[in-house]
Structures are given as structure tokens and as C-alpha cells.
Motif scaffolding. Sequence first.
Motif, PDB file in Angstrom:
ATOM      1  N   ILE A  26       0.707  -1.042  -0.003  1.00 63.75           N
ATOM      2  CA  ILE A  26      -0.121   0.185  -0.052  1.00 63.75           C
ATOM      3  C   ILE A  26       0.967   1.227   0.044  1.00 63.75           C
ATOM      4  CG2 ILE A  26      -1.666   1.041   1.334  1.00 63.75           C
ATOM      5  CD1 ILE A  26      -2.734  -1.241   0.099  1.00 63.75           C
ATOM      6  N   PRO A  27       1.734   1.239   1.046  1.00 63.27           N
ATOM      7  CA  PRO A  27       2.522   2.673   0.911  1.00 63.27           C
ATOM      8  C   PRO A  27       3.513   2.872  -0.493  1.00 63.27           C
ATOM      9  CG  PRO A  27       3.249   1.281   2.693  1.00 63.27           C
ATOM     10  CD  PRO A  27       2.064   0.549   2.315  1.00 63.27           C
ATOM     11  N   LEU A  28       3.911   1.672  -0.893  1.00 62.02           N
ATOM     12  CA  LEU A  28       4.674   1.847  -2.293  1.00 62.02           C
ATOM     13  C   LEU A  28       3.837   2.151  -3.075  1.00 62.02           C
ATOM     14  CD1 LEU A  28       7.209   1.124  -3.539  1.00 62.02           C
ATOM     15  CD2 LEU A  28       6.393  -1.268  -3.770  1.00 62.02           C
ATOM     16  N   VAL A  29       2.767   1.682  -3.656  1.00 64.39           N
ATOM     17  CA  VAL A  29       1.792   1.891  -4.651  1.00 64.39           C
ATOM     18  C   VAL A  29       1.559   3.305  -4.519  1.00 64.39           C
ATOM     19  CG1 VAL A  29      -0.231   1.406  -5.680  1.00 64.39           C
ATOM     20  CG2 VAL A  29       1.117  -0.266  -5.064  1.00 64.39           C
ATOM     21  N   ASN A  41     -14.310   4.633  -0.002  1.00 63.88           N
ATOM     22  CA  ASN A  41     -13.457   4.763   1.273  1.00 63.88           C
ATOM     23  C   ASN A  41     -12.294   4.194   0.907  1.00 63.88           C
ATOM     24  OD1 ASN A  41     -12.270   4.393   3.741  1.00 63.88           O
ATOM     25  ND2 ASN A  41     -14.381   4.206   4.615  1.00 63.88           N
ATOM     26  N   LEU A  42     -11.123   4.843   1.091  1.00 64.49           N
ATOM     27  CA  LEU A  42      -9.786   4.584   0.591  1.00 64.49           C
ATOM     28  C   LEU A  42      -9.147   3.698   1.595  1.00 64.49           C
ATOM     29  CD1 LEU A  42      -8.171   7.872  -0.851  1.00 64.49           C
ATOM     30  CD2 LEU A  42      -8.893   5.736  -2.163  1.00 64.49           C
ATOM     31  N   VAL A  43      -9.592   3.972   2.840  1.00 65.11           N
ATOM     32  CA  VAL A  43      -9.042   3.105   3.873  1.00 65.11           C
ATOM     33  C   VAL A  43      -9.430   1.576   3.878  1.00 65.11           C
ATOM     34  CG1 VAL A  43      -8.845   2.865   6.626  1.00 65.11           C
ATOM     35  CG2 VAL A  43      -8.994   5.072   5.633  1.00 65.11           C
ATOM     36  N   THR A  44     -11.004   1.300   3.539  1.00 61.05           N
ATOM     37  CA  THR A  44     -11.574   0.040   3.351  1.00 61.05           C
ATOM     38  C   THR A  44     -10.670  -0.549   2.214  1.00 61.05           C
ATOM     39  OG1 THR A  44     -13.443   1.093   3.882  1.00 61.05           O
ATOM     40  CG2 THR A  44     -13.852  -1.041   3.073  1.00 61.05           C
ATOM     41  N   ALA A  45     -10.586   0.275   0.813  1.00 53.83           N
ATOM     42  CA  ALA A  45      -9.857  -0.302  -0.211  1.00 53.83           C
ATOM     43  C   ALA A  45      -8.436  -0.818   0.323  1.00 53.83           C
ATOM     44  CB  ALA A  45      -9.742   0.668  -1.145  1.00 53.83           C
ATOM     45  N   ALA A  46      -7.820  -0.207   0.897  1.00 53.65           N
ATOM     46  CA  ALA A  46      -6.572  -0.416   1.439  1.00 53.65           C
ATOM     47  C   ALA A  46      -6.436  -1.556   2.084  1.00 53.65           C
ATOM     48  CB  ALA A  46      -5.474   0.821   2.108  1.00 53.65           C
ATOM     49  N   SER A  47      -7.537  -1.558   3.222  1.00 54.15           N
ATOM     50  CA  SER A  47      -7.519  -2.750   4.133  1.00 54.15           C
ATOM     51  C   SER A  47      -7.837  -3.908   3.344  1.00 54.15           C
ATOM     52  CB  SER A  47      -8.598  -2.468   5.113  1.00 54.15           C
ATOM     53  OG  SER A  47      -9.737  -2.506   4.617  1.00 54.15           O
ATOM     54  N   GLN A  48      -8.383  -3.869   2.241  1.00 57.90           N
ATOM     55  CA  GLN A  48      -8.604  -5.279   1.542  1.00 57.90           C
ATOM     56  C   GLN A  48      -7.721  -5.176   0.283  1.00 57.90           C
ATOM     57  OE1 GLN A  48     -12.744  -4.669   0.605  1.00 57.90           O
ATOM     58  NE2 GLN A  48     -13.264  -4.905   2.816  1.00 57.90           N
ATOM     59  N   THR A  49      -6.700  -4.422   0.308  1.00 58.05           N
ATOM     60  CA  THR A  49      -5.643  -4.403  -0.756  1.00 58.05           C
ATOM     61  C   THR A  49      -6.207  -4.431  -1.997  1.00 58.05           C
ATOM     62  OG1 THR A  49      -4.526  -6.324   0.651  1.00 58.05           O
ATOM     63  CG2 THR A  49      -3.246  -5.560  -1.128  1.00 58.05           C
ATOM     64  N   GLU A  50      -7.285  -3.497  -2.244  1.00 57.11           N
ATOM     65  CA  GLU A  50      -7.792  -3.363  -3.602  1.00 57.11           C
ATOM     66  C   GLU A  50      -6.918  -2.281  -4.071  1.00 57.11           C
ATOM     67  OE1 GLU A  50     -11.837  -2.157  -3.189  1.00 57.11           O
ATOM     68  OE2 GLU A  50     -12.484  -4.214  -2.375  1.00 57.11           O
ATOM     69  N   LEU A  51      -6.195  -2.632  -5.215  1.00 54.95           N
ATOM     70  CA  LEU A  51      -5.113  -1.759  -5.467  1.00 54.95           C
ATOM     71  C   LEU A  51      -5.475  -0.657  -6.412  1.00 54.95           C
ATOM     72  CD1 LEU A  51      -1.921  -3.728  -5.941  1.00 54.95           C
ATOM     73  CD2 LEU A  51      -2.675  -2.410  -3.685  1.00 54.95           C
ATOM     74  N   LEU A  52      -6.529  -1.073  -7.589  1.00 55.68           N
ATOM     75  CA  LEU A  52      -7.031  -0.248  -8.370  1.00 55.68           C
ATOM     76  C   LEU A  52      -7.574   0.972  -7.875  1.00 55.68           C
ATOM     77  CD1 LEU A  52      -6.687  -0.308 -11.455  1.00 55.68           C
ATOM     78  CD2 LEU A  52      -9.013  -1.446 -11.754  1.00 55.68           C
ATOM     79  N   PRO A  76       6.879  20.606  -1.641  1.00 56.12           N
ATOM     80  CA  PRO A  76       7.293  19.484  -0.542  1.00 56.12           C
ATOM     81  C   PRO A  76       6.382  18.083  -0.632  1.00 56.12           C
ATOM     82  CG  PRO A  76       6.083  21.452   0.362  1.00 56.12           C
ATOM     83  CD  PRO A  76       6.413  21.507  -1.405  1.00 56.12           C
ATOM     84  N   VAL A  77       5.168  18.135  -1.052  1.00 58.23           N
ATOM     85  CA  VAL A  77       4.516  17.236  -0.984  1.00 58.23           C
ATOM     86  C   VAL A  77       5.083  15.946  -1.937  1.00 58.23           C
ATOM     87  CG1 VAL A  77       2.218  16.129  -1.272  1.00 58.23           C
ATOM     88  CG2 VAL A  77       2.515  18.366  -0.681  1.00 58.23           C
ATOM     89  N   PHE A  78       5.428  16.356  -3.126  1.00 58.47           N
ATOM     90  CA  PHE A  78       6.090  15.355  -4.066  1.00 58.47           C
ATOM     91  C   PHE A  78       7.298  14.687  -3.434  1.00 58.47           C
ATOM     92  CE2 PHE A  78       3.700  16.973  -7.988  1.00 58.47           C
ATOM     93  CZ  PHE A  78       2.997  15.877  -8.255  1.00 58.47           C
ATOM     94  N   ALA A  79       8.231  15.715  -2.824  1.00 60.20           N
ATOM     95  CA  ALA A  79       9.421  15.269  -1.998  1.00 60.20           C
ATOM     96  C   ALA A  79       9.104  14.397  -0.979  1.00 60.20           C
ATOM     97  CB  ALA A  79      10.073  16.533  -1.518  1.00 60.20           C
ATOM     98  N   VAL A  80       8.032  14.495  -0.368  1.00 62.58           N
ATOM     99  CA  VAL A  80       7.720  13.653   0.746  1.00 62.58           C
ATOM    100  C   VAL A  80       7.424  12.036   0.005  1.00 62.58           C
ATOM    101  CG1 VAL A  80       6.037  12.846   2.455  1.00 62.58           C
ATOM    102  CG2 VAL A  80       6.898  14.907   2.561  1.00 62.58           C
ATOM    103  N   PHE A  81       6.750  12.082  -1.074  1.00 64.09           N
ATOM    104  CA  PHE A  81       6.357  10.764  -1.397  1.00 64.09           C
ATOM    105  C   PHE A  81       7.545  10.354  -2.115  1.00 64.09           C
ATOM    106  CE2 PHE A  81       1.949  12.390  -1.013  1.00 64.09           C
ATOM    107  CZ  PHE A  81       1.274  11.248  -0.347  1.00 64.09           C
TER     108      PHE A  81
END
Length: 400
Positions: free
Chosen positions: A50-53, A135-146, A168-173
Motif C-alpha cells: 500500500i505505501p509503495l503503490v 472509502n480509501l481506507v477500506t480499499a487499502a485494508s482489502q488490498t484493492e489496488l486499482l 514538498p508534497v512530491f518530495a515526501v512521496f
Amino acid sequence: MSHSHAMALLAFIIAGAVAGVFYGWYAGEAAMSIGWLGSLFLNALKMTIIPLVIASVISGIGSLGDIRQLGKMGGYTLVYYLSTTAIAVFIGLLVVNWIQPGIGIQLSQTEVPEHILSKQDTGISDIVLSLISPNLVTAASQTELLPLIVFAIIFAMALTTIGDKSKPVFAVFDGINEAMMKLVIWIMHFAPIGIFALIAARLGSAGGGEQFMAEITAVGLHVVTVLTGLLIHAIVLLLILFFIANRGIDYLLGMARALVTSFGTASSSATLPLTMECARENQVNPKAVKFVLPLGATINMDGTALYEAAAVLFIAQAYGIELSLMQQGIVFITATLAAIGAAGIPEAGLVTMVIVLTAVGLPLEGIALLLAVDWFLDRFRTTVNVWGDSVGAAVIDRLT
Ligand code: ASP
């Protein structure tokens, strides 16, 4: 990672896979006791996804500089994915019409599990709907990547319109992405043990070598048909790599750690971190690595598409139902969609196959014929899926 280091690791990973086959084959169910070692490796990989994608897609788009570049790259990527998937389905249809594996097969009495049949009413609108998650959190919790990728793309596009504030936002990611890749390299060192355990435990749970052979022989030529089709498609991809991406066989060697891992895990999503790291080491432009590969792991599944087409025709043959050319055309289109809609997780292709069967009016119970050997064929088709993505990254790198 240096070249010699990478090759040594590859040798260990292959040795792990081979040892896993032997151990699972002879130890049978006893091999299941080491399954937790495989889960440990798999969980570590999944932990990074999730963080990587999210970070890679955002930082990848940030590095494009000009948003029109995204249009060009996105366009090429989709054309490559769609055309190679179509070629795969076509090869699947060819081999199954040629070998005719379903003729004379004993129909199975096994029940098809409910979670597979429930896909029955899935249509094209569902595939489009799956692009956006409420809900992005639900998607992440179910590893729904799309939906996460779609969000990351839109978010990054918005960032490019707000000028200096986006820096700075791009730099963080970007930083998150780099750190995640480091983590992936560390985890990769556990692949030999992890893959050994995953393969041994899976073969063990199938009852070991003898029982497994009996199950394979029961479906006769089905296994031969699918493996032949997958091999032909893998070679077609190799030719695309040579002639369109202008790369040599060393690219294949460089990707091999990811390919063996995809065989061990039967999941393109779980393999994605390794696919990205191997492509990076193979000098694929980071822009292509960060954008093309995450998208590929979710929508580009050549092996799955080929399998869907071959398996559906196998079922038709087993039931003695002749499919007209027109109906095979419908299989062609729905198998492509079903592969796009399949998640990059084990045996997802079996679930979306219901869409194809329903489209041509074949009995869903036919899936029962495939159940016993699906986990085995899944490993090969997942490897071809990941190989298709890897070649895609090289092609897009060359074209953009
Ligand atoms: N296991 C496959 C993958 O992860 C999907 C499938 O079942 O075909 O790519």
C-alpha cells in the motif's frame, strides 16, 4: 544490489523453489507445518504494497514534469496492455481448439464454492465501478489496488496544478518511495526460505506428489493445453522484448527473482514490490517503473486471460456443447474483461471466469472440473502475468 549479488540471490531462490517441490512432494501433508514461514515472507511483502503503490505512483507522476507526458505514457501503457491481453486470449483459444482437452472428460460431482458463484451478476459496469472506492481506507485494508492507484493518479494531477506548494508534497512521496524500495531489498533476501515454504506447504496440502499427480491426470489434457498456451505467450512476450523494447536476454535474467516469486506466491500484487525493484535494477526508467508496473499488476493479466479462454472452452467441450465462432468471439471479449477485472491474488481468475461462462450460457458447475488443479495452474499464469508487466515496463520505457 550488485549484479553478482543479485545472481547469487536468484540461485538461492531457484534452489528454494526446487527444494520446496521435493519436500512437498515427498512429505505430503507434513510439509504444511512449515507453511507459517511462507506466510511470514508473504506478509512482509504485502506489508509494503500500500505505501509503495501510493508513493510510487504519486512520485512517478511528479517526476514527469509535464502532465501531457502522463497522457502519452498512459495511452501507450493501455494500448500495450490491451493488445498483449488480446494476443493471450487468442493463443488460449487456438490451443484449446487444437488440443481439444475437454472431449471425453468425466464430469465432476464436486460442489462449486459459493464465493465463486456469487460473481454471476457481475457486468461491465461493475468493473468500471471498481475504479473508484468510496472509502480509501477500506480499499487499502482489502488490498484493492486499482481504486488506490486511480486516487493516486488524480491526486498527483491535482498537485501539478498548484505550483510551488506541491514541491514538498512530491518530495515526501519520493522519500517514502525510496525508503520502501530499500525495505523491499531487505525482504527479498528472505525469498529463498519463503518460497521454499510456500511451495512445499501448498503441495503438501494437495496431499503430496502422488495425490497431486492423480488429480492432474483426472483432467487429462487440460493442464497440457494451458501450459502450452502459456509457454507460447511467454515466448511472444520475449519477442516483443527483443524487437520492440530492444532488450536482450539479460533483462529476463534480471527479472527472474520476481518471476520465481510470482510462481511461489501465485499473486501479482504480492510480487509487485519485487517486480519494481528488479525493473529498477534492470535500468528501466523510474517513470515507467513507478507508473506502468503498479497498473500492470492490477489490470494486465495475460496469463489469466489465456487461462479463462482455454478453461471455458474446455468446460464447453466436456459438456459436449459446441461454441460457434460468434460465441467464441464473445469468449474473446469477456475473457479479456474478466482478466482486467481479476485481482492480483491467488485463484482470482477462477472467480471472474463466471462472467465468461455466463456470457455464453455455459453451466457454472463446469468450474468444478477445474477446482483441483487451479492452484497449480494459477502459479504458471501468475508468472506470465508478471512477465507481461515486466516486458511492458521495458516497452513503455523505450517508447516514451
Ligand atoms: N493469481 C493471479 C495473479 O495474481 C490471478 C489469477 O488468479 O489468475 O496474477
